[in-house]
Design an enzyme around this catalytic site. Structure first.
Site, PDB file in Angstrom:
ATOM      1  N   GLN A 182     -34.862 105.020  -0.444  1.00  0.00           N
ATOM      2  CA  GLN A 182     -34.925 104.034   0.635  1.00  0.00           C
ATOM      3  C   GLN A 182     -34.740 104.749   1.965  1.00  0.00           C
ATOM      4  O   GLN A 182     -34.046 105.757   2.054  1.00  0.00           O
ATOM      5  CB  GLN A 182     -33.866 102.927   0.493  1.00  0.00           C
ATOM      6  CG  GLN A 182     -32.456 103.349   0.879  1.00  0.00           C
ATOM      7  CD  GLN A 182     -31.486 102.211   1.134  1.00  0.00           C
ATOM      8  OE1 GLN A 182     -31.872 101.101   1.478  1.00  0.00           O
ATOM      9  NE2 GLN A 182     -30.195 102.497   0.953  1.00  0.00           N
ATOM     10  N   ARG A 215     -46.251 102.188  16.129  1.00  0.00           N
ATOM     11  CA  ARG A 215     -45.580 101.568  14.984  1.00  0.00           C
ATOM     12  C   ARG A 215     -44.259 100.870  15.313  1.00  0.00           C
ATOM     13  O   ARG A 215     -43.787 100.858  16.415  1.00  0.00           O
ATOM     14  CB  ARG A 215     -45.332 102.604  13.894  1.00  0.00           C
ATOM     15  CG  ARG A 215     -44.538 103.829  14.308  1.00  0.00           C
ATOM     16  CD  ARG A 215     -44.437 104.774  13.104  1.00  0.00           C
ATOM     17  NE  ARG A 215     -43.729 105.985  13.390  1.00  0.00           N
ATOM     18  CZ  ARG A 215     -44.292 107.099  13.867  1.00  0.00           C
ATOM     19  NH1 ARG A 215     -45.593 107.126  14.122  1.00  0.00           N
ATOM     20  NH2 ARG A 215     -43.558 108.183  14.099  1.00  0.00           N
ATOM     21  N   ASP A 216     -43.700 100.291  14.259  1.00  0.00           N
ATOM     22  CA  ASP A 216     -42.330  99.764  14.186  1.00  0.00           C
ATOM     23  C   ASP A 216     -42.093  98.564  15.103  1.00  0.00           C
ATOM     24  O   ASP A 216     -41.209  98.587  15.996  1.00  0.00           O
ATOM     25  CB  ASP A 216     -41.306 100.869  14.486  1.00  0.00           C
ATOM     26  CG  ASP A 216     -41.456 102.069  13.557  1.00  0.00           C
ATOM     27  OD1 ASP A 216     -42.136 101.933  12.520  1.00  0.00           O
ATOM     28  OD2 ASP A 216     -40.912 103.146  13.873  1.00  0.00           O
ATOM     29  N   GLN A 235     -37.336 100.138   3.809  1.00  0.00           N
ATOM     30  CA  GLN A 235     -38.413 101.035   3.395  1.00  0.00           C
ATOM     31  C   GLN A 235     -38.045 101.576   2.016  1.00  0.00           C
ATOM     32  O   GLN A 235     -36.981 102.180   1.839  1.00  0.00           O
ATOM     33  CB  GLN A 235     -38.545 102.183   4.404  1.00  0.00           C
ATOM     34  CG  GLN A 235     -39.115 101.769   5.735  1.00  0.00           C
ATOM     35  CD  GLN A 235     -40.619 101.537   5.632  1.00  0.00           C
ATOM     36  OE1 GLN A 235     -41.388 102.482   5.655  1.00  0.00           O
ATOM     37  NE2 GLN A 235     -41.039 100.287   5.531  1.00  0.00           N
ATOM     38  N   TRP A 293     -39.650 110.237  -0.108  1.00  0.00           N
ATOM     39  CA  TRP A 293     -40.478 109.478   0.834  1.00  0.00           C
ATOM     40  C   TRP A 293     -41.937 109.801   0.546  1.00  0.00           C
ATOM     41  O   TRP A 293     -42.307 110.971   0.456  1.00  0.00           O
ATOM     42  CB  TRP A 293     -40.120 109.883   2.265  1.00  0.00           C
ATOM     43  CG  TRP A 293     -40.775 109.056   3.307  1.00  0.00           C
ATOM     44  CD1 TRP A 293     -40.320 107.869   3.823  1.00  0.00           C
ATOM     45  CD2 TRP A 293     -42.003 109.336   3.982  1.00  0.00           C
ATOM     46  NE1 TRP A 293     -41.183 107.400   4.767  1.00  0.00           N
ATOM     47  CE2 TRP A 293     -42.235 108.278   4.891  1.00  0.00           C
ATOM     48  CE3 TRP A 293     -42.939 110.364   3.909  1.00  0.00           C
ATOM     49  CZ2 TRP A 293     -43.351 108.225   5.714  1.00  0.00           C
ATOM     50  CZ3 TRP A 293     -44.057 110.311   4.724  1.00  0.00           C
ATOM     51  CH2 TRP A 293     -44.258 109.254   5.621  1.00  0.00           C
ATOM     52  N   SER A 350     -42.257 100.383   8.768  1.00  0.00           N
ATOM     53  CA  SER A 350     -41.173  99.552   9.299  1.00  0.00           C
ATOM     54  C   SER A 350     -41.628  98.397  10.182  1.00  0.00           C
ATOM     55  O   SER A 350     -42.700  98.433  10.779  1.00  0.00           O
ATOM     56  CB  SER A 350     -40.196 100.433  10.071  1.00  0.00           C
ATOM     57  OG  SER A 350     -39.432 101.151   9.146  1.00  0.00           O
ATOM     58  N   ASP A 383     -35.601 103.304   6.326  1.00  0.00           N
ATOM     59  CA  ASP A 383     -35.221 102.393   7.415  1.00  0.00           C
ATOM     60  C   ASP A 383     -34.864 100.975   6.957  1.00  0.00           C
ATOM     61  O   ASP A 383     -35.553 100.409   6.103  1.00  0.00           O
ATOM     62  CB  ASP A 383     -36.389 102.218   8.395  1.00  0.00           C
ATOM     63  CG  ASP A 383     -37.043 103.508   8.808  1.00  0.00           C
ATOM     64  OD1 ASP A 383     -36.510 104.583   8.510  1.00  0.00           O
ATOM     65  OD2 ASP A 383     -38.114 103.422   9.427  1.00  0.00           O
TER      66      ASP A 383
HETATM   67  N1  DQQ Z   1     -39.949 105.457   9.074  1.00  0.00           N
HETATM   68  C1  DQQ Z   1     -39.964 105.904  10.441  1.00  0.00           C
HETATM   69  C2  DQQ Z   1     -40.726 104.822  11.125  1.00  0.00           C
HETATM   70  C3  DQQ Z   1     -41.764 104.458  10.141  1.00  0.00           C
HETATM   71  C4  DQQ Z   1     -41.027 104.540   8.847  1.00  0.00           C
HETATM   72  C5  DQQ Z   1     -38.588 106.104  10.992  1.00  0.00           C
HETATM   73  C6  DQQ Z   1     -41.843 104.999   7.682  1.00  0.00           C
HETATM   74  O1  DQQ Z   1     -41.279 105.236  12.359  1.00  0.00           O
HETATM   75  O2  DQQ Z   1     -42.308 103.178  10.347  1.00  0.00           O
HETATM   76  O3  DQQ Z   1     -37.715 106.618  10.029  1.00  0.00           O
HETATM   77  O4  DQQ Z   1     -41.078 105.033   6.516  1.00  0.00           O
END
Ligand code: DQQ
Length: 562
Positions: free
Chosen positions: A23, A150-151, A41, A49, A87, A25
């Site tokens: 795991q 992103r995010d 995540q 990852w 994320s 974020d």
């Molecule tokens: N983890 C990054 C983010 C992304 C995600 C930060 C991907 O920018 O969206 O740890 O696992």
């Protein structure tokens, strides 16, 4: 579970982690219909990852302590997220329908923003999520470079009734926070100007968070709902994760008409690396949410492994224990404190009946509890500052380096004094969390350190020192407080009432055997007084153990919850 069951395999007893696998974020935390939802995540296929395999894991809780795992909320199944569901955040729409905005890595490996809606908002577990076919709702913009887009933040609504969402992007090489507006959560239009842009060369920002905090009343700990309008008594906090994989924040004034943010400390500039640090240890990609049940803002954050041992263990990554968070009376700093529900885990307590001195070079054991999973609060009184060492100016901007140069075993004037946690009987292994007072420019500066150099005897273990200067007037206050949460492989420390936080992962070999020690120590030249000390053994929480029962029992209103 409610006893002390040694979790083994490096696992923690009350920090959030899935039963197995990787795991990272925290994603989309929310309180809805009597339950807390937590997404993260997650690689459901293994302990590493792997972008193409990232899903949103999903768990629910009635008390933020005991968690039940549900099926993944999002898996990479559609052309707009075929290479990973990255994320994002959750927003509860009017009428109570939760929506998720998340980054999809599409079939061409391009970062785009997607929406998903809870299929049945009346299902308290929100088990099913549907992704409309109009995704991506925000495609990759032409001026974004490096595939860095992103995010999405939780969305907030301005007084014009339009939703806003913040998305970090590298715009022509510049790390920026773009704002998009929408009336229906499906069609989004980008503002001409970003809410934030770094003038220095900081292309990659991640995991933004923008939220309001109450500014006025001293000591007010109440949180504000994310769409609370800016204005008198309200400030906003902009948090960004920077290229150094550190979370930094700035308090400021957000104008919800122009969508602009004016920092309260402009002298820190626009490079987030110079902003205030959320946690001076090893903690990353945090995300907050408003808990409408208890009117508070709560912070979640990922605490990664540091020993590369995930593959051997079959799991990797924990979350910091949820922290309530509010603005300090100075209007510039955040205060973080473990949510009070942690007290439901407190079992055996040991403490001091009266203040006690720890002599120079001395150590006192806090015995009588299982201290591998414990909550320790201690207040030190500094009777005499005369012996404080003079601070070499080379360290003023490098507290971390100073902690490395002057570790817990390096005797000083006033300090080092603090806690030795996860210590083996022979002290071959221990993690030190401590303070050391310096004279500087006619004043005193207090350094807080977490020293991992002796944390593990394992070959090749990563053993850094973390450090920060406290923003305190020790001459006036004379007291320094420390709270430390210990949980097998994590040590979370809150100095000065939670104004300075430090999280560390540690892998002591002896603790795997189930026994460990806890001490207060003092390596200064004069005695230090411990004026308060309370330590609790904490029970093992039910964390994703496979049963919904503990969650049902702890829900605020079981009728409402299930
Ligand atoms: N983890 C990054 C983010 C992304 C995600 C930060 C991907 O920018 O969206 O740890 O696992």
């Amino acid at each position: 579970m409610n006893g002390i069951e040694h979790p083994g395999n490096g696992r923690t007893a009350y920090h959030f982690q899935p039963a197995k696998h990787w795991q990272n974020d925290p994603n989309g935390p929310m309180y809805h219909n009597g339950l807390y939802h937590f997404f993260y995540q997650y690689n459901p296929h293994g302990p590493t990852w792997d972008t193409g395999k990232l899903s949103w894991g999903h768990s629910v809780s009635g008390d933020l302590v005991n968690w039940a795992a549900l099926d993944n909320a999002l898996d990479p199944t559609a052309p707009f997220d075929a290479n990973g569901c990255w994320s994002g955040s959750a927003t509860i729409l009017p009428g109570g329908r939760p929506a998720i905005l998340y980054t999809g890595i599409d079939a061409d490996k391009v970062q785009v923003q997607n929406v998903a809606f809870a299929k049945d908002p009346s299902d308290p577990l929100l088990r099913e999520w549907e992704k409309p076919s109009c995704n991506p709702v925000i495609p990759y913009p032409a001026d974004v470079t490096g595939n860095n887009f992103r995010d999405p933040t939780e969305a907030w609504r301005g007084r014009d009734g339009l939703w806003r969402v913040g998305i970090v992007a590298e715009v022509n090489g510049v790390g920026s926070l773009l704002v998009y507006r929408s009336a229906d959560f499906l069609r989004w239009q980008r503002n001409a100007a970003p809410l934030h842009a770094s003038s220095r060369d900081v292309p990659v920002l991640e995991c933004p968070d923008l939220f309001p905090v109450a500014a006025a009343a001293q000591g007010a700990t109440e949180g504000l709902e994310t769409s609370a309008p800016s204005g008198a008594g309200v400030r906003h906090v902009l948090k960004l994760t920077d290229f150094a994989k550190e979370d930094h924040y700035m308090v400021g004034f957000y104008d919800d008409v122009a969508d602009t943010f004016v920092p309260a400390e402009p002298e820190r500039g626009d490079d987030p690396d110079n902003w205030r640090r959320l946690d001076h240890g090893h903690l990353y990609a945090s995300k907050s949410f408003y808990d409408a049940r208890n009117k508070r803002r709560i912070l979640w954050a990922w605490v990664d492994e540091t020993d590369g041992g995930g593959v051997a263990r079959g799991w990797a990554g924990i979350q910091a224990f949820p922290r309530a968070m509010w603005l300090d009376a100075d209007g510039k700093r955040l205060v973080q404190w473990p949510v009070e529900e942690i007290e439901t885990l407190r079992r055996k307590r040991v403490g001091l009946r009266w203040a006690t001195d720890v002599e120079a070079g001395g150590r006192k054991e806090i015995a009588g509890i299982v201290s591998s999973q414990a909550d320790v609060e201690v207040v030190f009184e500094i009777p005499n500052l005369e012996e404080a060492e003079t601070l070499d100016p080379e360290w003023v901007l490098d507290p971390k380096g100073l902690c490395a140069a002057k570790g817990a075993s390096v005797h000083g004037g006033v300090g080092p004094f603090g806690l030795l946690v996860l210590a083996s009987g022979d002290l071959e292994e221990h993690t030190a969390v401590f303070f050391r007072v310096f004279k500087h420019d006619g004043k005193y500066k207090v350094l807080m350190c977490t020293d991992l150099t002796k944390s593990s005897t394992k070959a090749g273990a990563h053993k850094p020192s973390y450090g920060a200067f406290l923003d305190v007037d020790v001459e006036k206050d004379k007291f320094i407080s420390l709270r430390t949460l210990i949980d097998h492989t994590v040590v979370e420390s809150f100095g000065d009432g939670g104004r300075t936080c430090m999280t560390a992962r540690v892998y002591p070999e002896h603790a795997a055997m189930g026994s460990t020690h806890l001490y207060v120590f003092n390596n200064g030249t004069g005695a230090v007084k411990v004026s308060k000390l309370e330590a609790w053994e904490l029970a093992t929480a039910a964390v994703n153990g496979g049963s919904l029962a503990p969650v049902v029992v702890k829900a605020s209103d079981p009728k409402e919850a299930l």
